[in-house]
Design a protein around this motif. Structure first.
Motif, PDB file in Angstrom:
ATOM      1  N   GLN A 125      76.136  25.266  31.486  1.00  0.00           N
ATOM      2  CA  GLN A 125      76.018  26.357  30.528  1.00  0.00           C
ATOM      3  C   GLN A 125      77.155  27.343  30.758  1.00  0.00           C
ATOM      4  O   GLN A 125      77.704  27.442  31.868  1.00  0.00           O
ATOM      5  N   GLY A 164      67.178  34.908  29.222  1.00  0.00           N
ATOM      6  CA  GLY A 164      66.267  34.415  28.195  1.00  0.00           C
ATOM      7  C   GLY A 164      65.260  35.510  27.849  1.00  0.00           C
ATOM      8  O   GLY A 164      65.171  36.544  28.541  1.00  0.00           O
ATOM      9  N   THR A 165      64.487  35.281  26.857  1.00  0.00           N
ATOM     10  CA  THR A 165      63.567  36.324  26.430  1.00  0.00           C
ATOM     11  C   THR A 165      62.351  35.690  25.735  1.00  0.00           C
ATOM     12  O   THR A 165      62.368  34.510  25.377  1.00  0.00           O
ATOM     13  N   HIS A 166      61.326  36.477  25.583  1.00  0.00           N
ATOM     14  CA  HIS A 166      60.148  36.012  24.853  1.00  0.00           C
ATOM     15  C   HIS A 166      60.360  36.296  23.371  1.00  0.00           C
ATOM     16  O   HIS A 166      60.681  37.427  22.999  1.00  0.00           O
ATOM     17  N   ALA A 209      68.895  39.878  28.996  1.00  0.00           N
ATOM     18  CA  ALA A 209      68.092  38.870  28.311  1.00  0.00           C
ATOM     19  C   ALA A 209      68.964  37.786  27.708  1.00  0.00           C
ATOM     20  O   ALA A 209      68.514  36.647  27.520  1.00  0.00           O
ATOM     21  N   ASP A 210      70.185  38.158  27.403  1.00  0.00           N
ATOM     22  CA  ASP A 210      71.084  37.145  26.855  1.00  0.00           C
ATOM     23  C   ASP A 210      71.426  36.091  27.903  1.00  0.00           C
ATOM     24  O   ASP A 210      71.861  34.993  27.571  1.00  0.00           O
ATOM     25  N   PHE A 227      58.579  31.887  25.655  1.00  0.00           N
ATOM     26  CA  PHE A 227      59.803  32.168  26.406  1.00  0.00           C
ATOM     27  C   PHE A 227      60.918  31.233  25.981  1.00  0.00           C
ATOM     28  O   PHE A 227      60.758  30.017  26.007  1.00  0.00           O
ATOM     29  N   SER A 228      61.990  31.836  25.619  1.00  0.00           N
ATOM     30  CA  SER A 228      63.179  31.057  25.260  1.00  0.00           C
ATOM     31  C   SER A 228      64.191  31.207  26.380  1.00  0.00           C
ATOM     32  O   SER A 228      64.774  32.284  26.565  1.00  0.00           O
ATOM     33  N   PRO A 229      64.386  30.189  27.216  1.00  0.00           N
ATOM     34  CA  PRO A 229      65.270  30.332  28.395  1.00  0.00           C
ATOM     35  C   PRO A 229      66.711  30.587  27.987  1.00  0.00           C
ATOM     36  O   PRO A 229      67.205  30.058  27.001  1.00  0.00           O
ATOM     37  N   GLY A 230      67.356  31.395  28.810  1.00  0.00           N
ATOM     38  CA  GLY A 230      68.754  31.715  28.576  1.00  0.00           C
ATOM     39  C   GLY A 230      69.662  30.691  29.251  1.00  0.00           C
ATOM     40  O   GLY A 230      69.221  29.711  29.860  1.00  0.00           O
TER      41      GLY A 230
END
Lengths: 489, 327
Positions: free
Chosen positions: B71, B86-88, B82-83, B101-104
């Protein structure tokens, strides 16, 4: 596989031995310093170390070394550090200390095996590396040096301890007791050994090689003591030394014979061999004079009345010379000769006296009518008119010579010429031309008015070079002879 | 338990990786080795150099050769934690509305953080936990990152405007820091040839498995270092501190903060990896020397006087190396 345990023990043992060796050296150096301090203290106090002191010093040194070795071995070395130092010395890439690190791992540990294989692939001369190095040997060298210094303080250094010096002087006197008497500056008869000791112990004494050389080249060599005294004398006139000392010695000699003759009046008077030897020594140091001739006759005369007569004649001549010195109005006679044809002591024909007359090569500094240049003194025969010196109150003659080319040459050569004018009884005036450092005595073969010294330096050069004469002294001799050659007869 | 085969495979892996990356990157041997060291030591690498020197390409090539999940984060001043982490996000579908949750990008195995000093300290700090502990906490949830987790960050030392120098805590997380130098003429010719004649720079194909990498990492950990060398490393680290024992006068005068204990560990680990690269069964002094500057140069911070006098950390470290005795 390399047995790291056994190697560890061996390396550790060697390291402890090396450390013990080094600490023993340090301890020995310390003990040697203590010994040196003791030796210096003993020398300062004048005590001579005895056998007990040497035993104690040896015991201290050996004991200190042993204790140092034991203490050095006592401390356990750091084996990893030892191995690392070995690695660095052998260039093994830190394999040894790494092997020590993995020694506790299981036997088939791949790293341990690989390290062992690498170590076994090449010889490990670790014993060669673990040898005493400079830092191990340095204390021992220091200790040896200090011990040598202590030994030198006790034995070897010139002068030694006070007790040593006293002992040496005693031995010197004992050795000199076999030799004939010489004349000392205080007018008392003494032994040659005394003069030698005094010459050695005084600053400015004449160098021994120079004394030897002059004694060798002189046709009638004076005693070594006289030479040494004459050469060492820079301020006092050598002529004064000789005239007074010879007079005193002759007086003492004659008195000694007279006492013996009185004590044993019945027997025929004769000279013992020792007395003859002493008399010969005195004659060798005396200038040509009636007294000297009379004493020579004493030496050759038959025992008995002839001998007594000669002795009486000598005593008379000596007394007359002494009277001329003691006469208050003639105080200068002892140091200045009368005018030619005159008698310094009335009609006494056998008066003897010497007058040192300084000559300045830089210019005229004196006022005496009889002043003469060294050239004149050296070349012209003495006569009443030529040698008439300036007469002072006491009738003594003293003056300063006119600077001439020869004197200037002497001055250029750095020499200070001195003119000695003297009268020798019936034989008339005699002139001596002296410079500093030159033996006062004229050659026996020379006439009464001859120059005292005039020798070729070429002849002397070989002698000087064959001996260990210091360059400074050699130059001085050369300059002297060069100067003398220019003004000599 | 490490075996001879593990050691041999680890060494072969290193050789292969080095060769594969070198096919893409020309004339950057030291950054390549440093990246491999960081990989095998489970550390992270900070690459510092001017733009256009191939830092990003190097990381991409290494990630390609490793066959690991890669990545990339391009740091900017408006980048938010969060970028990266990741963030919810709110999900509204047939199942209803809920947060998921969307992993960064941090959830990768090889993370390239490009121009890390352009991110704000707040964003930079988002990397702290991940780099040290290998996990990320989002909200009240802590998520373990997949191993190996390798952060390769780059920073540009020239354009200082609008940048945020990494704080000490952040920079200490990097095991190594390497200054990417400019290529020489021969390398430059080769770079231009590849860039202008070939159809793009080919990235290496994966040549290592996850198991190989983890086995190599274990080999590095087990590689022995002698106790005197360990003490030597400790003395070296202490000598970088102005109040440390054996610190040279220059360090006392010009250094504000010296290396941390983490620096000592990084030094020894890097030396072990270097020994493995060299095929040695043990750590040597030469390995320590090779790892000394990359492991410590970003951990030594100059004081005002040092900055004013133009002193460089490299020269200070050279003095530390010279002044510190081995025994």
């Amino acid at each position: 596989m390399l047995d790291v345990g056994r190697m560890e023990k061996a390396v550790s043992r060697r390291a402890r031995a090396l450390r013990g060796f080094r600490v023993a050296g340090i301890a020995l150096a310390g003990a040697a310093l203590v010994t040196l301090a003791g030796a210096c203290a003993a020398r300062g106090l004048g005590a001579r170390p005895g056998a007990a002191a040497f035993t104690a010093a040896a015991t201290v040194c050996v004991g200190a070394s042993a204790v140092g070795y034991a203490l050095g071995r006592l401390r356990e070395p750091c084996v990893p550090d030892l191995f690392l130092s070995l690695d660095l010395a052998l260039g093994t890439g830190e394999l040894l200390c790494s092997l020590h690190e993995v020694r506790a791992r299981r036997g088939d540990d791949p790293f341990r095996e690989r390290i062992s294989q690498k170590l076994e692939s090449a010889p490990l001369p670790w014993r060669r590396v673990m040898r005493p190095r400079a830092r191990d040997l340095a204390p021992w060298l220091v200790a040896l040096f200090v011990l040598g210094a202590a030994a030198a303080v006790v034995f070897a250094l010139p002068g030694g301890t006070r007790a040593t010096r006293v002992e040496e002087e005693r031995q010197t006197r004992a050795a000199a007791s076999d030799s004939g008497p010489v004349v000392r500056s205080d007018g008392q008869s003494t032994r040659e050994g005394d003069v030698a000791v005094r010459a050695d112990s005084q600053p400015g004494a004449a160098p021994e090689p120079l004394v030897d050389t002059l004694a060798e080249i002189l046709p009638a060599p004076p005693s070594r003591g006289l030479l040494a005294g004459a050469l060492a004398s820079e301020d006092a006139g050598a002529e004064s030394l000789l005239s007074r000392d010879a007079g005193g010695s002759v007086s003492e000699f004659l008195s000694q014979i007279a006492r013996r003759a009185q004590a044993d009046a019945r027997s025929t008077l004769t000279l013992t061999e020792e007395e003859k030897e002493a008399l010969r020594a005195l004659l060798a140091e005396m200038p040509r004079s009636p007294l000297r001739d009379s004493l020579s006759a004493v030496l050759e005369s038959e025992p008995g009345d002839a001998l007594k007569d000669r002795l009486a004649e000598s005593q008379r001549l000596l007394d007359s010379a002494g009277a001329s010195e003691d006469h208050p109005g003639n105080a200068g006679i002892a140091s200045a000769p009368p005018e030619s044809g005159e008698r310094a002591q009335g009609d006494e024909p056998d008066s003897i006296g010497w007058a040192p007359v300084k000559t300045s090569p830089q210019g005229r500094t004196g006022t005496g009518a009889g002043e003469r240049t060294p050239a004149e003194l050296g070349n012209a025969p003495p006569s009443g008119a030529d040698s008439a010196p300036a007469t002072d109150e006491g009738g003594a003659a003293a003056g300063r010579t006119e600077p001439s080319g020869a004197a200037a040459a002497l001055g250029t050569a750095g020499l200070t010429p001195e003119v000695l004018l003297g009268s020798l009884g019936r034989e008339g005036s005699v002139k001596q031309f002296l410079t500093k450092g030159v033996p006062f005595e004229p050659p026996a073969a020379a006439g009464p008015d001859a120059m005292a010294t005039s020798y070729s330096y070429v002849r002397l050069q070989a002698l000087l070079e064959s001996r260990s004469v210091a360059a400074q002294v050699r130059d001085l001799v050369r300059e002297y002879f060069e100067g003398v050659t220019e003004v000599g007869p | 338990m490490t075996t001879h085969a593990d050691i041999d495979r680890a060494r072969a892996l290193v050789q292969c990786l080095r060769g594969a990356v070198a096919e893409t990157i020309v004339g950057q041997d030291e950054p390549i080795d440093a990246a491999l060291v960081a990989l095998l030591c489970r550390g992270h690498l900070l690459l510092e150099g001017a733009p256009g020197l191939g830092k990003t390409l190097l990381v991409r090539a290494l990630a390609g050769a490793l066959g690991l999940r890669f990545q990339r984060v391009q740091c900017t001043p408006d980048l938010m934690p969060a970028d990266i982490l990741g963030t919810h996000v709110l999900i509204d579908d047939l199942a209803g509305r809920r947060f998921r949750f969307s992993p960064g990008p941090i959830f990768a195995q090889v993370l390239l953080v490009d121009e890390v000093n352009r991110a704000t300290p707040k964003t930079q700090s988002a990397l702290l936990q991940a780099m040290e502990e290998g996990e990320v906490t989002v909200g009240r949830t802590t998520i373990r990152l997949d191993a190996p987790f390798l952060v390769l960050a780059t920073q540009n030392p020239i354009e200082m405007e609008g940048t945020y120098p990494l704080p000490e805590a952040q920079i200490d997380r990097f095991q190594l820091k390497v200054l990417v130098g400019r290529p020489d003429q021969a390398s430059l010719v080769e770079i231009t040839r590849r860039a202008t004649e070939e159809n793009g720079l080919p990235l290496p194909r994966p040549i290592a498995s996850l198991g190989d990498i983890q086995a190599a990492q274990a080999v590095v950990r087990e590689l022995p270092i002698a106790e005197p060398l360990r003490r030597y490393a400790a003395r070296l680290v202490l000598a970088t501190r102005p109040d440390g024992a054996g610190a040279p006068e220059a360090v006392r005068s010009y250094v504000e903060v010296g290396a941390s204990p983490r620096g000592a560990s990084a030094l020894i680990l890097a030396a072990k990896a270097r020994a493995l690269f060299a095929g040695a069964p043990n750590v040597r002094r030469a390995d320590l020397q090779a790892a000394f500057r990359p492991a410590l140069q970003h951990r030594v911070l100059l004081n005002f006087r040092g900055e004013a006098d133009g002193v460089t950390v490299s020269s200070l470290l050279d003095e530390v190396w010279k002044e510190t005795p081995l025994l």
